[in-house]
Write a protein that holds these residues in place. Structure first.
Motif, PDB file in Angstrom:
ATOM      1  N   SER A  38      17.503  17.741  12.162  1.00 43.56           N
ATOM      2  CA  SER A  38      18.694  17.141  12.758  1.00 43.56           C
ATOM      3  C   SER A  38      18.733  15.634  12.513  1.00 43.56           C
ATOM      4  CB  SER A  38      18.746  17.433  14.257  1.00 43.56           C
ATOM      5  OG  SER A  38      17.682  16.784  14.915  1.00 43.56           O
ATOM      6  N   SER A  39      17.631  15.046  12.096  1.00 45.82           N
ATOM      7  CA  SER A  39      17.625  13.612  11.828  1.00 45.82           C
ATOM      8  C   SER A  39      17.907  13.316  10.359  1.00 45.82           C
ATOM      9  CB  SER A  39      16.276  13.005  12.236  1.00 45.82           C
ATOM     10  OG  SER A  39      15.262  13.512  11.400  1.00 45.82           O
ATOM     11  N   PHE A  40      18.524  14.241   9.676  1.00 46.79           N
ATOM     12  CA  PHE A  40      18.893  14.066   8.284  1.00 46.79           C
ATOM     13  C   PHE A  40      19.954  12.979   8.176  1.00 46.79           C
ATOM     14  CE2 PHE A  40      21.578  15.263   4.652  1.00 46.79           C
ATOM     15  CZ  PHE A  40      20.635  15.164   3.643  1.00 46.79           C
ATOM     16  N   ALA A  41      19.670  11.948   7.400  1.00 47.93           N
ATOM     17  CA  ALA A  41      20.602  10.833   7.264  1.00 47.93           C
ATOM     18  C   ALA A  41      21.410  10.989   5.979  1.00 47.93           C
ATOM     19  CB  ALA A  41      19.824   9.522   7.235  1.00 47.93           C
ATOM     20  N   TYR A  42      22.641  10.578   6.048  1.00 43.68           N
ATOM     21  CA  TYR A  42      23.539  10.654   4.905  1.00 43.68           C
ATOM     22  C   TYR A  42      24.395   9.399   4.904  1.00 43.68           C
ATOM     23  CZ  TYR A  42      27.413  12.219   1.999  1.00 43.68           C
ATOM     24  OH  TYR A  42      28.380  12.307   1.033  1.00 43.68           O
ATOM     25  N   ASP A  43      24.326   8.655   3.829  1.00 48.22           N
ATOM     26  CA  ASP A  43      25.074   7.401   3.725  1.00 48.22           C
ATOM     27  C   ASP A  43      26.343   7.634   2.912  1.00 48.22           C
ATOM     28  OD1 ASP A  43      25.896   4.811   3.687  1.00 48.22           O
ATOM     29  OD2 ASP A  43      24.295   4.072   2.391  1.00 48.22           O
ATOM     30  N   ARG A  44      27.430   7.879   3.606  1.00 53.18           N
ATOM     31  CA  ARG A  44      28.708   8.133   2.926  1.00 53.18           C
ATOM     32  C   ARG A  44      29.273   6.863   2.310  1.00 53.18           C
ATOM     33  NH1 ARG A  44      31.671  12.351   6.988  1.00 53.18           N
ATOM     34  NH2 ARG A  44      29.755  13.402   7.532  1.00 53.18           N
ATOM     35  N   GLU A  45      28.953   5.740   2.878  1.00 54.64           N
ATOM     36  CA  GLU A  45      29.508   4.473   2.406  1.00 54.64           C
ATOM     37  C   GLU A  45      28.896   4.014   1.085  1.00 54.64           C
ATOM     38  OE1 GLU A  45      32.143   2.918   3.777  1.00 54.64           O
ATOM     39  OE2 GLU A  45      32.186   4.703   5.047  1.00 54.64           O
ATOM     40  N   PHE A  46      27.723   4.524   0.721  1.00 54.55           N
ATOM     41  CA  PHE A  46      27.068   4.067  -0.505  1.00 54.55           C
ATOM     42  C   PHE A  46      27.936   4.323  -1.733  1.00 54.55           C
ATOM     43  CE2 PHE A  46      24.423   4.927  -4.236  1.00 54.55           C
ATOM     44  CZ  PHE A  46      23.875   3.661  -4.401  1.00 54.55           C
ATOM     45  N   LEU A  47      28.605   5.461  -1.776  1.00 53.87           N
ATOM     46  CA  LEU A  47      29.429   5.793  -2.934  1.00 53.87           C
ATOM     47  C   LEU A  47      30.685   4.924  -3.026  1.00 53.87           C
ATOM     48  CD1 LEU A  47      29.135   9.666  -2.986  1.00 53.87           C
ATOM     49  CD2 LEU A  47      27.962   7.998  -4.433  1.00 53.87           C
ATOM     50  N   ARG A  48      30.976   4.167  -1.990  1.00 59.66           N
ATOM     51  CA  ARG A  48      32.134   3.268  -2.003  1.00 59.66           C
ATOM     52  C   ARG A  48      31.753   1.857  -2.425  1.00 59.66           C
ATOM     53  NH1 ARG A  48      33.917   5.974   3.344  1.00 59.66           N
ATOM     54  NH2 ARG A  48      35.243   7.638   2.530  1.00 59.66           N
ATOM     55  N   THR A  49      30.457   1.591  -2.565  1.00 61.75           N
ATOM     56  CA  THR A  49      30.014   0.275  -3.015  1.00 61.75           C
ATOM     57  C   THR A  49      30.040   0.228  -4.541  1.00 61.75           C
ATOM     58  OG1 THR A  49      27.675   0.890  -3.131  1.00 61.75           O
ATOM     59  CG2 THR A  49      28.496   0.054  -1.009  1.00 61.75           C
ATOM     60  N   LEU A  50      30.016  -0.967  -5.090  1.00 60.22           N
ATOM     61  CA  LEU A  50      30.033  -1.101  -6.548  1.00 60.22           C
ATOM     62  C   LEU A  50      28.773  -0.515  -7.190  1.00 60.22           C
ATOM     63  CD1 LEU A  50      31.841  -1.968  -8.795  1.00 60.22           C
ATOM     64  CD2 LEU A  50      30.965  -4.280  -8.593  1.00 60.22           C
ATOM     65  N   PRO A  51      27.567  -0.759  -6.649  1.00 55.58           N
ATOM     66  CA  PRO A  51      26.393  -0.085  -7.232  1.00 55.58           C
ATOM     67  C   PRO A  51      26.481   1.439  -7.144  1.00 55.58           C
ATOM     68  CG  PRO A  51      25.675  -1.941  -5.905  1.00 55.58           C
ATOM     69  CD  PRO A  51      27.156  -1.773  -5.668  1.00 55.58           C
ATOM     70  N   GLY A  52      27.035   1.959  -6.061  1.00 54.58           N
ATOM     71  CA  GLY A  52      27.196   3.413  -5.935  1.00 54.58           C
ATOM     72  C   GLY A  52      28.163   3.969  -6.961  1.00 54.58           C
ATOM     73  N   LEU A  53      29.271   3.264  -7.161  1.00 57.73           N
ATOM     74  CA  LEU A  53      30.239   3.686  -8.174  1.00 57.73           C
ATOM     75  C   LEU A  53      29.648   3.601  -9.578  1.00 57.73           C
ATOM     76  CD1 LEU A  53      33.475   2.014  -6.753  1.00 57.73           C
ATOM     77  CD2 LEU A  53      32.902   4.447  -6.776  1.00 57.73           C
ATOM     78  N   LEU A  54      28.841   2.567  -9.827  1.00 57.61           N
ATOM     79  CA  LEU A  54      28.191   2.450 -11.136  1.00 57.61           C
ATOM     80  C   LEU A  54      27.213   3.595 -11.379  1.00 57.61           C
ATOM     81  CD1 LEU A  54      27.579  -1.402 -11.417  1.00 57.61           C
ATOM     82  CD2 LEU A  54      29.105   0.003 -12.819  1.00 57.61           C
ATOM     83  N   ILE A  55      26.492   4.005 -10.343  1.00 58.77           N
ATOM     84  CA  ILE A  55      25.558   5.126 -10.503  1.00 58.77           C
ATOM     85  C   ILE A  55      26.320   6.410 -10.816  1.00 58.77           C
ATOM     86  CG2 ILE A  55      23.971   6.636  -9.245  1.00 58.77           C
ATOM     87  CD1 ILE A  55      22.766   4.182  -7.963  1.00 58.77           C
TER      88      ILE A  55
END
Length: 173
Positions: free
Chosen positions: A28-45
């Protein structure tokens, strides 16, 4: 004789229930960062993954083994594609927060820097190995893979810059 068996079954039941409690609390402590894909490094990846997939599938769909230089391009493209998917999973699941012993900014800088340098060499080798032949399918696929290899190189250059900025701000503090 029945009492020791009951005690043993209670121990097993207690162990099983404590395992279930630990398992349920850890999942239940599984973390998920939805905002990472909205950052420029996330989009570049994401761009690196999509474009890198295009590079190696365009080459793999041809008779690339006839030109030995494409072996290098395939190695670089597949190797960094797999590692980039791995790093995307690490960033999205925020695994880096659970393993603080690893210097993630340094790892990211080394990964992106090496990907940039090796992808640049692979893109140059890819472009210099493209030559017209009777079968236009190979030529078109190789030319397209060369174009996408340079685009992936630009994406890794951008992520190398962002990794350097993050590494530099961490070492200054």
């Amino acid at each position: 004789m029945e009492e020791p068996q009951r005690a043993r079954s209670q121990t097993v039941t207690t162990t099983a229930s404590s395992f279930a409690e630990n398992f349920s609390t850890s999942s239940s402590s599984f973390a998920y960062d939805r905002e990472f894909l909205r950052t420029l490094p996330g989009l570049l990846i994401v761009a690196e993954i999509v474009l890198g997939l295009l590079v190696w599938t365009l080459i793999a769909g041809t008779e690339y083994f006839r030109v030995p230089a494409f072996g290098w391009v395939m190695f670089v493209a597949v190797f960094y594609w797999v590692l980039t998917v791995f790093f995307l999973i690490i960033y999205i699941t925020m695994t880096y927060t659970r393993i603080p012993q690893v210097p993630w900014t340094t790892v990211g800088l080394c990964f992106n820097g090496s990907a940039f340098v090796l992808y640049l060499s692979a893109a140059v080798v890819d472009a210099s190995s493209v030559f017209p032949e009777r079968d236009s399918h190979n030529f078109n696929s190789w030319a397209a893979s060369s174009f996408f290899a340079f685009l992936v190189t630009i994406c890794y250059a951008g992520n190398t810059y962002f990794s350097f900025v993050a590494w530099r701000s961490r070492t200054v503090q």
